[in-house]
Design a protein around this motif. Structure first.
Motif, short mmCIF file in Angstrom:
data_model
loop_
_atom_site.label_atom_id
_atom_site.label_comp_id
_atom_site.label_asym_id
_atom_site.label_seq_id
_atom_site.Cartn_x
_atom_site.Cartn_y
_atom_site.Cartn_z
N ARG A 116 0.88 -1.17 0.00
CA ARG A 116 0.00 0.00 0.00
C ARG A 116 0.91 1.22 0.00
O ARG A 116 1.69 1.42 0.94
N GLY A 117 0.86 2.00 -1.06
CA GLY A 117 1.77 3.13 -1.16
C GLY A 117 3.20 2.65 -1.13
O GLY A 117 3.61 1.85 -1.97
N ASN A 118 3.95 3.10 -0.14
CA ASN A 118 5.35 2.68 0.03
C ASN A 118 5.53 1.75 1.21
O ASN A 118 6.62 1.67 1.77
N THR A 119 4.47 1.04 1.59
CA THR A 119 4.50 0.19 2.76
C THR A 119 4.21 -1.25 2.39
O THR A 119 3.20 -1.55 1.75
N ALA A 120 5.10 -2.15 2.79
CA ALA A 120 4.88 -3.58 2.61
C ALA A 120 3.94 -4.07 3.70
O ALA A 120 4.03 -3.64 4.86
N ILE A 121 3.03 -4.97 3.34
CA ILE A 121 2.07 -5.50 4.30
C ILE A 121 2.06 -7.02 4.20
O ILE A 121 1.92 -7.57 3.09
N PHE A 122 2.22 -7.68 5.34
CA PHE A 122 2.18 -9.14 5.42
C PHE A 122 1.18 -9.53 6.49
O PHE A 122 1.24 -9.03 7.61
N LYS A 137 10.65 -18.43 6.94
CA LYS A 137 10.77 -18.96 5.58
C LYS A 137 10.45 -17.93 4.50
O LYS A 137 10.89 -18.08 3.37
N LEU A 138 9.66 -16.91 4.83
CA LEU A 138 9.22 -15.98 3.79
C LEU A 138 9.52 -14.51 4.10
O LEU A 138 10.14 -13.83 3.29
N ILE A 139 9.05 -14.03 5.22
CA ILE A 139 9.13 -12.59 5.48
C ILE A 139 10.57 -12.14 5.73
O ILE A 139 11.06 -11.23 5.04
N LEU A 140 11.24 -12.74 6.69
CA LEU A 140 12.60 -12.29 7.00
C LEU A 140 13.57 -12.45 5.82
O LEU A 140 14.36 -11.54 5.56
N PRO A 141 13.51 -13.56 5.07
CA PRO A 141 14.43 -13.67 3.94
C PRO A 141 14.17 -12.64 2.82
O PRO A 141 15.08 -12.33 2.06
N GLU A 142 12.96 -12.10 2.73
CA GLU A 142 12.62 -11.22 1.61
C GLU A 142 12.28 -9.78 1.99
O GLU A 142 12.12 -8.93 1.12
N LEU A 143 12.17 -9.48 3.28
CA LEU A 143 11.69 -8.16 3.68
C LEU A 143 12.56 -7.02 3.15
O LEU A 143 12.06 -6.04 2.62
N THR A 144 13.86 -7.14 3.27
CA THR A 144 14.75 -6.09 2.77
C THR A 144 14.59 -5.94 1.26
O THR A 144 14.53 -4.82 0.74
N VAL A 146 11.94 -6.72 -0.59
CA VAL A 146 10.63 -6.12 -0.86
C VAL A 146 10.68 -4.62 -0.63
O VAL A 146 10.23 -3.83 -1.47
N MET A 147 11.25 -4.20 0.47
CA MET A 147 11.32 -2.76 0.77
C MET A 147 12.20 -2.03 -0.25
O MET A 147 11.88 -0.92 -0.66
N ILE A 150 10.10 -1.52 -3.35
CA ILE A 150 9.09 -0.48 -3.14
C ILE A 150 9.72 0.91 -3.25
O ILE A 150 9.14 1.82 -3.84
N TYR A 151 10.92 1.05 -2.69
CA TYR A 151 11.54 2.37 -2.63
C TYR A 151 12.32 2.75 -3.87
O TYR A 151 12.82 3.87 -3.98
N LYS A 152 12.43 1.86 -4.86
CA LYS A 152 13.15 2.18 -6.10
C LYS A 152 12.61 3.44 -6.75
O LYS A 152 13.37 4.27 -7.24
#
Length: 155
Positions: A116-122, A137-144, A146-147, A150-152
């Protein structure tokens, strides 16, 4: 930001919210806010909308309220606030749940993620096992990653 969706949990009894916070902090992320909200569509959406415009919040992690009872509204509340959905999150979460944890009961899971906008939501189920699986298995390995994606466009 962490949001636990529950009609019964308190900050003292919220094992899943605490687990999310511990895992995030152990992996170098800062948790700037934490809420417990009743499983009410409008209340969940209000928290998401308010958090998604804050510059100090890059990700919102929810747990709870993802089941199939009439009372479970987290999935709909999250889905209806997203600008973009990441369908792979729910698909892979259910697959991992099936293979590693709960078998065919995984079809009951309505995990969802997106932006949503510039915010990742899980959004994950509220059990500690589900939170641990999703986080490790999913969030921690990919959070950086994903962010960063989003910020590109912000530069």
């Amino acid at each position: 930001m962490i949001i636990t969706v529950s009609d019964t949990r308190t900050k003292e009894t919220d094992k899943s919210g605490k687990l999310m916070q511990e895992l995030l902090e152990e992996n170098g992320f800062q948790v700037v806010d934490y809420h417990i909200v009743k499983d009410e569509y409008t209340a969940i959406q209000t928290l998401i909308r308010d958090a998604s415009v804050r510059v100090d919040i890059e990700a919102i992690l929810l747990n709870g309220g993802t089941g199939i009872t009439l009372r479970d509204t987290t999935y709909e509340a999250v889905r209806d606030t997203l600008d973009k959905e990441m369908p792979g999150f729910g698909e892979i979460f259910r697959y991992l749940s099936y293979v590693e944890d709960i078998g065919s009961a995984a079809i009951l899971s309505r995990a969802i993620a997106g932006v949503r906008g510039n915010t990742a939501i899980f959004s994950t189920p509220g059990s500690s096992g589900a939170v641990k699986l999703a986080m490790n298995k999913l969030i921690l390995p990919e959070l950086t990653h994903v962010m960063r994606e989003i910020y590109k466009d912000r530069k």
